[in-house]
Write a protein that holds these residues in place. Structure first.
Motif, short mmCIF file in Angstrom:
data_model
loop_
_atom_site.label_atom_id
_atom_site.label_comp_id
_atom_site.label_asym_id
_atom_site.label_seq_id
_atom_site.Cartn_x
_atom_site.Cartn_y
_atom_site.Cartn_z
N GLY A 435 -4.23 2.66 -4.27
CA GLY A 435 -3.85 2.02 -3.17
C GLY A 435 -5.22 0.80 -2.89
O GLY A 435 -6.45 0.90 -3.40
N ARG A 437 -6.84 -1.53 0.49
CA ARG A 437 -6.67 -1.83 1.86
C ARG A 437 -7.68 -2.91 2.26
O ARG A 437 -8.57 -3.14 1.43
N TRP A 446 -4.61 -3.91 7.01
CA TRP A 446 -3.37 -3.82 6.06
C TRP A 446 -3.70 -2.89 5.25
O TRP A 446 -4.74 -2.55 4.59
N GLU A 447 -2.66 -2.14 4.48
CA GLU A 447 -2.95 -1.06 3.26
C GLU A 447 -1.67 -0.98 2.55
O GLU A 447 -0.56 -0.94 3.01
N THR A 448 -1.64 -0.94 1.20
CA THR A 448 -0.65 -0.50 0.40
C THR A 448 -0.98 0.53 -0.68
O THR A 448 -2.25 0.41 -0.96
N TRP A 520 6.03 4.22 -2.49
CA TRP A 520 5.27 2.97 -2.39
C TRP A 520 5.36 2.55 -1.06
O TRP A 520 6.41 2.55 -0.47
N ASP A 521 4.17 2.19 -0.19
CA ASP A 521 4.38 1.75 1.17
C ASP A 521 3.50 0.70 1.17
O ASP A 521 2.40 0.35 0.54
N PHE A 522 3.51 0.03 2.25
CA PHE A 522 2.88 -1.10 2.73
C PHE A 522 3.07 -1.22 4.22
O PHE A 522 4.14 -1.05 4.98
N LYS A 523 1.67 -1.29 4.80
CA LYS A 523 1.83 -1.41 6.37
C LYS A 523 0.49 -2.39 6.92
O LYS A 523 -0.44 -2.31 6.11
N GLY A 542 5.57 -1.68 8.73
CA GLY A 542 5.36 -1.37 7.44
C GLY A 542 6.88 -0.99 6.72
O GLY A 542 7.77 -0.72 7.54
N GLU A 544 8.70 1.31 3.38
CA GLU A 544 8.29 2.16 2.56
C GLU A 544 9.57 2.61 1.48
O GLU A 544 10.81 2.42 2.08
#
Length: 1001
Positions: A435, A437, A446-448, A520-523, A542, A544
């Motif tokens: 990931g 961030r 942010w983080e993915t 997979w996620d993005f927040k 986010g 997902e």
């Protein structure tokens, strides 16, 4: 491990001279996002670094249950953090023992022992496995996270919808904390987080150096012993811009044998009137109906003409069944294991690298593997659907008196000469996460990440192959297998004095399950997206995408690929493996798309000086999910934290949940199971005409295989009209932390949280088709179409004659379907008390008490079952069916005790640490006394004690030695009415002594 040391990353960043406004963002972000900060915890920056950077330190940060750092609404969430000190105090050697020790968890339905047929059947999960079950709602309602993200489920379940995560895949040696969110969390983590969330926090960003620990443990008076080697190391690189942290552990455990405890050493256990039991190996109760002395039925023209057995005294073939006193004591066979021998290893690595001052690359890599070996009893003479094992009259060993029959059916036969059989289970689980961030100049975090995790379980068991046995027993020369030789006259319940070669038909069957999770996620989040009268409003959002798959590959002798056709009746049995119902291969997958939004909204702040409302904060969250196979759903959550005064906080939440049926259930074709079932209508008829005084006497008069206890194939299917389960949750509580106490009395915290969960349409089967058939025949003059019977014979007519009922044929099949049933409601109260004294001349003291009360577990019975219960209660049905009308199941049926609690006392004095812990499980009922009143299985208390000495100077600096005991007072588990211990609630081993030595540098 106790000496793992994480570096204060934000402080290092401050020392590199970041601008002031960015420093405070970095500090908050790293506290939020670093994998070692997933629970309520003191911020890690040192005072020196804070002064230098001018950064604002968050006193407490909680990201379990919220995606926003520092929001006041986090106080609304009932989060319990079980830290390393408490984990050590349990004395647990694996995840199964750890979670059994925590009061917030319920019964462990899936265990390493395997509970079907005493572990002889691969239709259940076996080997190094233990389920995770928050609040006792069932393992399928608990979500497991590792460092804040999902982990893969165990690939094998105990039934179509009984899914679980594997507690034993957890590297307990390296756990920093176990965080428990005791609240519905569908809107934050996904709509299957019904009972709550368990987050396993692994150490990361370890300081340069390492450590190693060697442990040895032994059960007194038993064969089980453990040895483990655990370690860790951490290393910075690229001038501190990167870090690699690795934890590893390897262990070996020997098996626990049946002979280690009297209550597992024999099937003969007799309950006494005072609720205790005693061994009774020469008694008449508790034993199976299987016996090496044989149960032979002769047939002519398709009809049974006689029943025969071998007389243990004379060795001659005699008419009639074997008396109960000659039934086999399979638990007493030497070498049978209560729990398996296990070898396993676990490695977990985490790393980070600062690409820039505002962007960080991070990752995780984990691998677990365990191989277990257990030994089960000698093979039993069941084969395929209907247990059809027919011997030809011209087979070599058939006695002359039976050669006039068309066929001789073998029933309830114990192949004592096969010897005990090995079961090997190989489990592995892997995890890979990568990931990025970062944070922006505008204040957004942010983080993915990409995550892939896979679990595999390979179960290999020795057992009998039906077609090979029929070939071996029907040979016409002396090489044929001889089932007429009986057992051992000098040991009539165990062993065989005249063994014959079974190698030609004892083979192996393998079951291999695989489960996958890709995510997979993005927040993004910002704690101060808007400022208004009461403070900053925080926002998180986010998306997902996750992919889940499950595959269950059964052995060809079980999945229908190699069926067995009975030569006499022509019946085709899909399973060719003794004692195993046929099970088809199952393969299925789904994908889930989801979107999350969360707001942290302060309504009242301390600056407003409102009496009795120091602050009031809200959490408002919602999540939308789109399942490829279960449709779309959106679930909200509302939580509030009301700080009345400095010392008192009130909190509450309401939320909704959604649970899609398990992949195994959705993708499985109809499954067939066989077993002996009580045909209630026959005993009702026999009692009505005076042939037997009551239901128990009727059942005791017939052995398995007769019309009263016929061999039945159960066909279970999943209905097309089944809808996903929907849930509603709420919790309300208070936290009291008196600030007015003098410092000399230390810090005190007391929390009380009441909770309630309602599953509006749980998925299950009826389970009482035969009882409902009896009700319809007696009360309404009809029958249950889901119960299939053979044509009525003269024997059936004679059995029903004089009862006033129309005769019924022998049951052959029962059809049952998974459907949405009546609502299930569970409620309870959690209590947590912590008292920590300041440092005194006598050292530091901490007392931690945790208790969970399950007040209600109620599911209204289906209308069909209610009708049966009413007929039994009114005397219309002459049967005994306990708990049919019961609604609240707390404390009954051998599970779901009302109270579970633990108390831990920790004392530190310079280099010494002493931990004393008591784990309590309340009583339950299981079975009945002779007067039919419920049989009470008593409450239990198991104490653990450990003493640790650390050396901080000289040649031994960095060394520590620890000794301890689990089940300190060597308490046996309480037993049920059959003299068995409850594997889902209690552990069977006695006092466990352990010693460990560690070194860190």
């Amino acid at each position: 491990m106790r000496n793992l040391r994480s570096k204060p990353e934000p402080a290092r960043r401050a020392r590199r001279g970041l601008p002031l406004h960015r420093r405070h963002l970095v500090l908050a972000l790293c506290t939020l996002l670093a994998p070692s900060a997933y629970a309520e915890e003191e911020a890690v920056a040192t005072a020196e670094a804070n002064d230098r950077a001018g950064a604002r330190t968050l006193d407490r940060v909680s990201v379990l249950g919220s995606q926003i750092a520092g929001g006041g609404a986090q106080a609304a969430l009932p989060v319990v953090a079980v830290d390393r000190e408490q984990i050590d105090a349990t004395g647990a050697t694996n995840g199964n023992e750890l979670f059994r020790s925590l009061p917030q968890f319920g019964d462990v339905a899936v265990t390493e022992k395997g509970t079907t047929n005493a572990g002889r059947n691969s239709n259940v999960a076996r080997g190094d496995v233990g389920s995770i079950n928050l609040r006792g709602l069932g393992s399928k309602y608990t979500l497991l996270l590792l460092n804040g993200r999902r982990t893969v489920q165990h690939p094998i379940s105990n039934s179509g919808d009984d899914t679980t995560y594997n507690a034993n895949a957890i590297p307990t040696f390296g756990l920093e904390r176990v965080n428990l969110l005791l609240d519905g969390a569908a809107s934050i983590y996904g709509s299957d987080a019904v009972a709550g969330v368990v987050d396993l926090v692994m150490p990361s960003n370890l300081a340069d150096g390492g450590g190693i620990q060697l442990n040895y443990g032994k059960v007194t008076g038993g064969h089980r012993e453990d040895i483990s080697l655990d370690g860790y190391f951490g290393s910075d690189f690229a001038e501190g811009r990167g870090n690699l942290s690795v934890l590893y552990g390897f262990s070996r455990r020997t098996s626990q044998l049946n002979s280690d405890a009297w209550f597992t050493a024999t099937d003969g256990r007799r309950p006494l009137g005072d609720g205790t039991s005693v061994p009774d190996p020469n008694g008449t109760t508790g034993f199976s109906t299987r016996t090496p002395w044989g149960h032979f039925e002769t047939y002519a023209n398709g009809r049974r003409t006689g029943t025969w057995s071998v007389n243990p005294v004379t060795g001659a073939l005699v008419s009639g069944s074997v008396p109960t006193r000659y039934h086999y004591d399979s638990a007493a066979e030497p070498g049978i294991t209560t729990s398996p021998a296990i070898k396993k290893g676990n490695v977990f690595a985490s790393g980070r690298f600062d690409l820039t001052d505002a962007v960080q690359l991070f990752g995780e890599l984990g691998y677990y593997r365990a191989r277990s070996e257990s030994w089960v009893s000698s093979e039993s003479g069941f084969g395929g659907d209907g247990f059809l094992l027919h011997i030809r009259p011209d087979a070599y060993w058939v006695p002359q008196s039976l050669r006039g029959a068309d066929a001789i059916r073998l029933l309830n036969y114990q192949f004592a000469d096969s010897g005990i059989r090995k079961v090997e289970v190989d489990n592995d689980q892997s995890r890979l996460l990568l990931g990025v961030r970062g944070w922006t100049e505008g204040g957004w975090n942010w983080e993915t990440a990409l995550l892939y995790s896979r679990a595999r379980s390979k179960d290999t068991q020795q057992g009998g192959l039906t077609d090979a046995f029929i070939e071996a027993v029907n040979r016409t020369d002396a090489s044929a297998y001889n089932p007429f030789s009986g057992g051992d006259p000098n040991s009539i319940r165990v062993g065989d004095a005249t063994p014959y070669d079974t190698s030609s038909f004892i083979g192996e069957a393998t079951r291999e399950g695989t489960a996958e999770l890709a995510l997979w996620d993005f927040k993004v989040n910002r704690p101060d997206v808007i400022s208004w009268y009461a403070g900053d409003i925080g926002l998180a959002a986010g998306v997902e995408y996750r992919y889940e798959s499950r595959q269950d590959d059964r052995d060809e002798n079980i999945d229908g690929s190699r069926p067995y056709t009975d030569w006499y009746t022509g019946t085709v049995a899909a399973s060719n493996f003794f004692t195993h119902s046929p099970r088809p291969d199952v393969k299925g997958s789904r994908n889930v798309k989801s979107a999350l939004i969360e707001l942290a909204v302060p309504l009242i702040s301390p600056a407003q000086n409102i009496p009795l409302v120091q602050s009031l904060d809200l959490q408002i969250a919602g999540r939308y999910e789109d399942y490829s196979d279960a449709g779309q759903v959106a679930k909200p959550k509302f939580a509030a934290a009301w700080k009345v005064v400095d010392s008192l906080l009130l909190r509450g939440s309401v939320s909704g949940g959604f649970r899609a049926p398990g992949l195994e259930l959705v993708n499985s074709p109809p499954t067939y199971g066989f077993g002996f079932n009580n045909d209630a209508i026959r005993c009702h008829a026999l009692i009505s005409k005076g042939a037997h005084p009551d239901y128990s006497a009727c059942l005791n008069a017939y052995s398995s295989g007769f019309s009263v206890k016929p061999s039945v194939s159960t066909v279970t299917s999943y209905g097309d009209d089944v809808k996903p389960e929907t849930t509603k949750q709420s919790s309300w509580g208070a936290v009291f932390e008196p600030q007015f106490l003098p410092e000399s009395l230390g810090s005190l915290s007391l929390s009380v949280d009441a909770w309630k969960v309602k599953v509006e349409n749980p998925i299950s089967t009826l389970g009482e088709e035969l009882l409902y058939d009896a009700y319809l025949r007696v009360v309404e003059g009809s029958s249950n179409p889901n119960v299939v019977r053979a044509a009525v014979t003269a024997e059936d007519i004679a059995q029903f004659e004089g009862s006033g009922l129309a005769p019924a044929g022998v049951v052959t099949h029962v059809y049952t379907r998974y459907q949405n049933r009546s609502p299930l409601t569970a409620s309870g109260v959690d209590y947590n008390f912590t008292w920590r004294l300041p440092e005194t001349a006598w050292g530091n003291f901490a007392l931690l008490i945790s208790a969970s009360q399950l007040k209600e577990y109620t599911q209204q019975k289906p209308i069909e079952v209610q009708q049966v219960a009413a007929a039994v209660s009114s005397g219309q049905l002459n049967i005994i069916a306990p708990d049919l009308g019961a609604a609240n199941e707390v404390g009954i049926n051998g599970a779901k005790p009302e109270w579970r609690a633990s108390a831990t006392l920790i004392w530190n004095l310079q280099d010494w640490t002493v931990r004393l812990r008591d784990d309590y499980i309340d009583s339950v009922t299981a079975g009945a006394y002779s007067d039919r009143t419920p049989y009470v299985v008593g409450s239990t208390q198991r104490w653990a004690l450990s003493v640790k000495k650390e050396f901080n100077q000289g040649a031994l600096a960095g060394t520590a030695v620890e000794v301890g005991a689990r089940n300190l007072f060597d308490k046996e588990p309480p037993l049920n009415a059959s003299g068995n211990y409850l594997t889902a609630l209690h552990e069977s081993y006695g006092r466990y002594l352990h010693v460990g030595i560690s070194k860190h540098w």
